[in-house]
Design a protein around this motif. Structure first.
Motif, PDB file in Angstrom:
ATOM      1  N   GLN A  79       0.838  -1.205   0.000  1.00 17.57           N
ATOM      2  CA  GLN A  79       0.000   0.000   0.000  1.00 17.57           C
ATOM      3  C   GLN A  79       0.871   1.253   0.000  1.00 17.57           C
ATOM      4  OE1 GLN A  79      -2.347  -0.712   3.524  1.00 17.57           O
ATOM      5  NE2 GLN A  79      -4.109  -1.385   2.326  1.00 17.57           N
ATOM      6  N   ALA A  80       1.927   1.241   0.811  1.00 20.03           N
ATOM      7  CA  ALA A  80       2.843   2.386   0.851  1.00 20.03           C
ATOM      8  C   ALA A  80       3.503   2.574  -0.511  1.00 20.03           C
ATOM      9  CB  ALA A  80       3.902   2.181   1.937  1.00 20.03           C
ATOM     10  N   LEU A  81       3.929   1.475  -1.128  1.00 19.99           N
ATOM     11  CA  LEU A  81       4.565   1.536  -2.445  1.00 19.99           C
ATOM     12  C   LEU A  81       3.633   2.160  -3.474  1.00 19.99           C
ATOM     13  CD1 LEU A  81       6.827   0.827  -4.431  1.00 19.99           C
ATOM     14  CD2 LEU A  81       5.857  -1.489  -4.564  1.00 19.99           C
ATOM     15  N   ALA A  82       2.370   1.748  -3.458  1.00 13.67           N
ATOM     16  CA  ALA A  82       1.405   2.299  -4.405  1.00 13.67           C
ATOM     17  C   ALA A  82       1.247   3.812  -4.218  1.00 13.67           C
ATOM     18  CB  ALA A  82       0.053   1.606  -4.242  1.00 13.67           C
ATOM     19  N   LEU A  83       1.217   4.270  -2.974  1.00 11.55           N
ATOM     20  CA  LEU A  83       1.092   5.710  -2.720  1.00 11.55           C
ATOM     21  C   LEU A  83       2.338   6.465  -3.176  1.00 11.55           C
ATOM     22  CD1 LEU A  83      -0.680   5.927   0.744  1.00 11.55           C
ATOM     23  CD2 LEU A  83      -1.576   6.588  -1.481  1.00 11.55           C
ATOM     24  N   TYR A  84       3.509   5.927  -2.869  1.00 12.68           N
ATOM     25  CA  TYR A  84       4.745   6.591  -3.295  1.00 12.68           C
ATOM     26  C   TYR A  84       4.810   6.682  -4.818  1.00 12.68           C
ATOM     27  CZ  TYR A  84       6.825   6.781   1.370  1.00 12.68           C
ATOM     28  OH  TYR A  84       7.099   7.072   2.691  1.00 12.68           O
ATOM     29  N   ARG A  85       4.388   5.629  -5.494  1.00  9.24           N
ATOM     30  CA  ARG A  85       4.375   5.664  -6.959  1.00  9.24           C
ATOM     31  C   ARG A  85       3.379   6.701  -7.469  1.00  9.24           C
ATOM     32  NH1 ARG A  85       5.160  -0.791  -8.269  1.00  9.24           N
ATOM     33  NH2 ARG A  85       7.447  -0.677  -8.356  1.00  9.24           N
ATOM     34  N   LYS A  86       2.231   6.779  -6.826  1.00 12.04           N
ATOM     35  CA  LYS A  86       1.212   7.748  -7.214  1.00 12.04           C
ATOM     36  C   LYS A  86       1.730   9.183  -7.052  1.00 12.04           C
ATOM     37  CE  LYS A  86      -3.741   8.275  -6.494  1.00 12.04           C
ATOM     38  NZ  LYS A  86      -4.888   7.742  -5.758  1.00 12.04           N
ATOM     39  N   GLY A 135       4.905   9.957  -7.168  1.00  9.35           N
ATOM     40  CA  GLY A 135       6.136  10.144  -7.934  1.00  9.35           C
ATOM     41  C   GLY A 135       7.362  10.280  -7.055  1.00  9.35           C
ATOM     42  N   SER A 136       7.293   9.767  -5.839  1.00 11.95           N
ATOM     43  CA  SER A 136       8.418   9.834  -4.901  1.00 11.95           C
ATOM     44  C   SER A 136       9.346   8.648  -5.134  1.00 11.95           C
ATOM     45  CB  SER A 136       7.911   9.818  -3.453  1.00 11.95           C
ATOM     46  OG  SER A 136       8.998   9.681  -2.554  1.00 11.95           O
ATOM     47  N   ARG A 137      10.464   8.907  -5.825  1.00 16.70           N
ATOM     48  CA  ARG A 137      11.401   7.832  -6.140  1.00 16.70           C
ATOM     49  C   ARG A 137      12.076   7.301  -4.875  1.00 16.70           C
ATOM     50  NH1 ARG A 137      10.312   5.780 -10.846  1.00 16.70           N
ATOM     51  NH2 ARG A 137      12.279   5.862 -11.926  1.00 16.70           N
ATOM     52  N   SER A 138      12.376   8.189  -3.923  1.00 17.73           N
ATOM     53  CA  SER A 138      13.019   7.725  -2.691  1.00 17.73           C
ATOM     54  C   SER A 138      12.061   6.860  -1.873  1.00 17.73           C
ATOM     55  CB  SER A 138      13.528   8.902  -1.864  1.00 17.73           C
ATOM     56  OG  SER A 138      12.471   9.758  -1.501  1.00 17.73           O
ATOM     57  N   GLY A 139      10.807   7.278  -1.769  1.00 16.75           N
ATOM     58  CA  GLY A 139       9.820   6.473  -1.050  1.00 16.75           C
ATOM     59  C   GLY A 139       9.563   5.148  -1.742  1.00 16.75           C
ATOM     60  N   GLU A 140       9.553   5.188  -3.065  1.00 16.29           N
ATOM     61  CA  GLU A 140       9.354   3.963  -3.838  1.00 16.29           C
ATOM     62  C   GLU A 140      10.503   2.984  -3.587  1.00 16.29           C
ATOM     63  OE1 GLU A 140       8.717   2.625  -8.497  1.00 16.29           O
ATOM     64  OE2 GLU A 140       8.782   4.752  -8.009  1.00 16.29           O
ATOM     65  N   ALA A 141      11.738   3.492  -3.622  1.00 16.07           N
ATOM     66  CA  ALA A 141      12.902   2.624  -3.396  1.00 16.07           C
ATOM     67  C   ALA A 141      12.865   2.016  -1.997  1.00 16.07           C
ATOM     68  CB  ALA A 141      14.192   3.410  -3.603  1.00 16.07           C
ATOM     69  N   LEU A 142      12.548   2.824  -0.995  1.00 16.62           N
ATOM     70  CA  LEU A 142      12.476   2.330   0.380  1.00 16.62           C
ATOM     71  C   LEU A 142      11.376   1.282   0.522  1.00 16.62           C
ATOM     72  CD1 LEU A 142      13.395   2.471   3.323  1.00 16.62           C
ATOM     73  CD2 LEU A 142      11.792   4.366   3.629  1.00 16.62           C
ATOM     74  N   SER A 143      10.222   1.555  -0.048  1.00 18.61           N
ATOM     75  CA  SER A 143       9.109   0.601   0.037  1.00 18.61           C
ATOM     76  C   SER A 143       9.436  -0.703  -0.674  1.00 18.61           C
ATOM     77  CB  SER A 143       7.842   1.208  -0.559  1.00 18.61           C
ATOM     78  OG  SER A 143       7.363   2.235   0.264  1.00 18.61           O
ATOM     79  N   LEU A 144      10.100  -0.615  -1.831  1.00 18.54           N
ATOM     80  CA  LEU A 144      10.492  -1.836  -2.544  1.00 18.54           C
ATOM     81  C   LEU A 144      11.440  -2.674  -1.704  1.00 18.54           C
ATOM     82  CD1 LEU A 144      10.991  -0.370  -6.111  1.00 18.54           C
ATOM     83  CD2 LEU A 144       9.453  -2.267  -5.530  1.00 18.54           C
TER      84      LEU A 144
END
Length: 86
Positions: free
Chosen positions: A31-38, A40-49
């Motif tokens: 869920q966090a990953l989906a929000l970060y992608r929405k 456009g937060s690349r740092s949040g996306e990387a951390l969530s992945l």
């Protein structure tokens, strides 16, 4: 609004994973990953992945965690956080 929600979900995912509630941990990290992608937060996306990959690894999955960690590393290299592999 989404930033706070994504951070909270990520923190909950870490807590669930640490407590051994791996199914909840993976779902919350997703869920966090989906929000970060929405957002456009690349740092949040990387951390969530990376967090999602770790929770999946603890679940005994092999393929998806490796792919997620490779993707997280690529995002970090893209942002200049880590250097290119030699």
């Amino acid at each position: 609004r989404w930033q706070g929600e994504a951070v909270t979900l990520g923190n909950l995912g870490v807590a669930y994973t640490e407590l051994g509630q791996l199914a909840l941990g993976t779902a919350t990290h997703a869920q966090a990953l989906a929000l970060y992608r929405k957002m456009g937060s690349r740092s949040g996306e990387a951390l969530s992945l990376a967090n999602l990959g770790e929770a999946e690894r603890q679940l005994g999955l092999l393929d998806s965690p490796a792919g997620r960690l490779v993707e997280a590393g690529a995002l970090d290299r893209e942002r200049g956080v880590i250097s290119e592999p030699v």
